[in-house]
Design an enzyme around this catalytic site. Structure first.
Site, PDB file in Angstrom:
ATOM      1  CD  GLU A 170      -2.619   1.415   2.525  1.00 44.14           C
ATOM      2  OE1 GLU A 170      -3.624   2.149   2.512  1.00 44.14           O
ATOM      3  OE2 GLU A 170      -2.213   0.834   3.557  1.00 44.14           O
ATOM      4  CG  ASP A 222      -1.861  15.343  -2.175  1.00 48.25           C
ATOM      5  OD1 ASP A 222      -2.684  15.931  -2.920  1.00 48.25           O
ATOM      6  OD2 ASP A 222      -1.109  15.951  -1.395  1.00 48.25           O
ATOM      7  CE1 TYR A 251      -7.370  12.214   5.550  1.00 48.38           C
ATOM      8  CE2 TYR A 251      -5.715  10.715   4.697  1.00 48.38           C
ATOM      9  CZ  TYR A 251      -6.044  11.909   5.289  1.00 48.38           C
ATOM     10  OH  TYR A 251      -5.056  12.811   5.620  1.00 48.38           O
TER      11      TYR A 251
END
Length: 215
Positions: free
Chosen positions: A44, A118, A193
């Protein structure tokens, strides 16, 4: 999002080098020796606080997982999770994913997970996006034939960009979801998130991509 600095993080990490492996380049091409088996190897990129990687490790004990996170003040939370609940099939790297080929040999990885990366929305920052073609070149090298990139994000623009980037690179797309939580995909391990954004009513987008004819 601004990272809250934790001045104690570096010391804590060095106290747990069995979890956050030091000098990972020495394991390039021989990660099976770290785990003591030749089970599938998954990574990941941008593992954050570690909820996804530890969740996957618990759910799939016959697979190996490596979480990569460059920010010490972030990865330290993942370290704490593994100290409290050890998993032999999960390791962490506190390195920059731009140097992925320094740590993994060609065709060594089965799956790459990109979770809530991002989006770098400004055009001048396109090369920093983890689905930009330069990153895809690296993924193509380190993935095994048939290996997959699994992407999740709440950012529609980044998702659309990634689909286009994958397609232009000659990749095949599968399991595309424009609203993952409504689709109720089996074994969807959520990130921190993901829980936060879903609770606010945001759509979660997901897809898988792989290279034609293996690699």
């Amino acid at each position: 999002m601004r990272v809250r600095h934790k001045p104690w993080a570096a010391d804590y990490i060095t106290q747990h080098t069995d979890i956050v492996l030091q000098q990972p380049e020495q394991y390039k091409g021989s990660w099976h020796t770290v785990f003591g088996n030749r089970h599938p190897l998954n990574i990941e990129i941008g593992t954050g606080k570690g909820q996804f990687i530890t969740g996957m490790g618990k759910l799939f004990p016959e697979e190996n997982f490596i979480g990569i996170e460059r920010e010490k003040s972030v990865i330290v939370s993942a370290v704490q999770k593994l100290v409290d609940h050890p998993l032999d099939n999960v390791k962490l790297l506190n390195v920059n994913a731009q140097n992925l080929m320094d740590y993994f040999a060609d065709a060594e990885i089965d799956r790459i997970y990109l979770n809530f990366s991002d989006p770098w929305p400004k055009k001048r920052h396109e090369k920093r996006r983890l689905t930009y073609r330069d990153f895809l070149e690296t993924y193509k090298r380190v993935l095994k034939p048939g290996g997959r990139i699994c992407l999740k994000t709440d950012n529609q623009a980044f998702f659309e960009y990634s689909l286009e980037s994958f397609s232009k690179f000659g990749m095949i797309l599968e399991n595309i979801s424009l609203d993952l939580h409504q689709a109720k995909i089996e074994h969807n391990v959520q990130t921190e998130y993901e829980e936060k954004f879903a609770a606010k009513g945001h759509r979660i987008y997901r897809c898988e991509a792989f290279f034609k004819n293996g690699n």
